[in-house]
Scaffold this motif. Structure first.
Motif, short mmCIF file in Angstrom:
data_model
loop_
_atom_site.label_atom_id
_atom_site.label_comp_id
_atom_site.label_asym_id
_atom_site.label_seq_id
_atom_site.Cartn_x
_atom_site.Cartn_y
_atom_site.Cartn_z
N GLN A 1 0.86 -1.17 0.00
CA GLN A 1 0.00 0.00 0.00
C GLN A 1 0.90 1.22 0.00
O GLN A 1 1.77 1.37 0.86
N THR A 2 0.68 2.03 -0.99
CA THR A 2 1.47 3.27 -1.06
C THR A 2 0.58 4.43 -0.67
O THR A 2 -0.58 4.51 -1.08
N ARG A 3 1.18 5.26 0.14
CA ARG A 3 0.44 6.46 0.51
C ARG A 3 0.55 7.47 -0.60
O ARG A 3 1.60 7.61 -1.22
N ARG A 4 -0.52 8.12 -0.82
CA ARG A 4 -0.50 9.18 -1.82
C ARG A 4 0.23 10.37 -1.25
O ARG A 4 -0.06 10.81 -0.15
N ARG A 5 1.16 10.87 -2.01
CA ARG A 5 1.90 12.04 -1.56
C ARG A 5 1.16 13.29 -1.98
O ARG A 5 0.66 13.39 -3.08
N ARG A 6 1.15 14.23 -1.09
CA ARG A 6 0.53 15.52 -1.40
C ARG A 6 1.57 16.41 -2.04
O ARG A 6 2.76 16.35 -1.70
#
Length: 124
Positions: free
Chosen positions: A7-12
């Motif tokens: 699971q990759t976190r979405r980067r802002r």
């Protein structure tokens, strides 16, 4: 079988670099802009009425290589115009020709004004 799910976190998107660029542009335009009053050239506008012309012709042709008084090359314009001037209010006609720049015209006007003659008319 092993199911590996990452699971990759979405980067802002970071706003800091954009704000830095905006401030740099703001500083650049503030430093590059000219503030204050620029130099102005005093010019008397014609009222549209015809004015009578008396006396000898006083035509100064402004060229890039020098000035001509009544069609004759004049190394010293003031000395060439002095015998033709009856008073300081006499009209002197300036005519730029042959690629003379605005600076050449301004230099000629400055020379004539320094001699005390301020009634200058510029022709096209």
């Amino acid at each position: 079988m092993l199911n590996l799910v990452h699971q990759t976190r979405r980067r802002r998107i970071g706003l800091t670099p954009m704000i830095d660029v905006v401030f740099l542009l703001l500083v650049f335009f503030m430093l590059a802009a000219r503030f204050g009053v620029t130099d102005a050239i005093p010019v008397t506008l014609s009222s549209g009425a015809t004015q009578s012309y008396d006396g000898p012709p006083r035509l100064v042709t402004v060229r890039p290589d020098g000035l001509r008084v009544n069609g004759i090359d004049a190394p010293d314009t003031v000395a060439a115009l002095s015998p033709l001037m009856g008073s300081e209010d006499d009209i002197i006609i300036l005519r730029p020709r042959d690629g003379a720049s605005v600076q050449h015209l301004l230099d000629a006007m400055g020379t004539l004004r320094a001699a005390g003659w301020s009634n200058l008319v510029v022709l096209e």
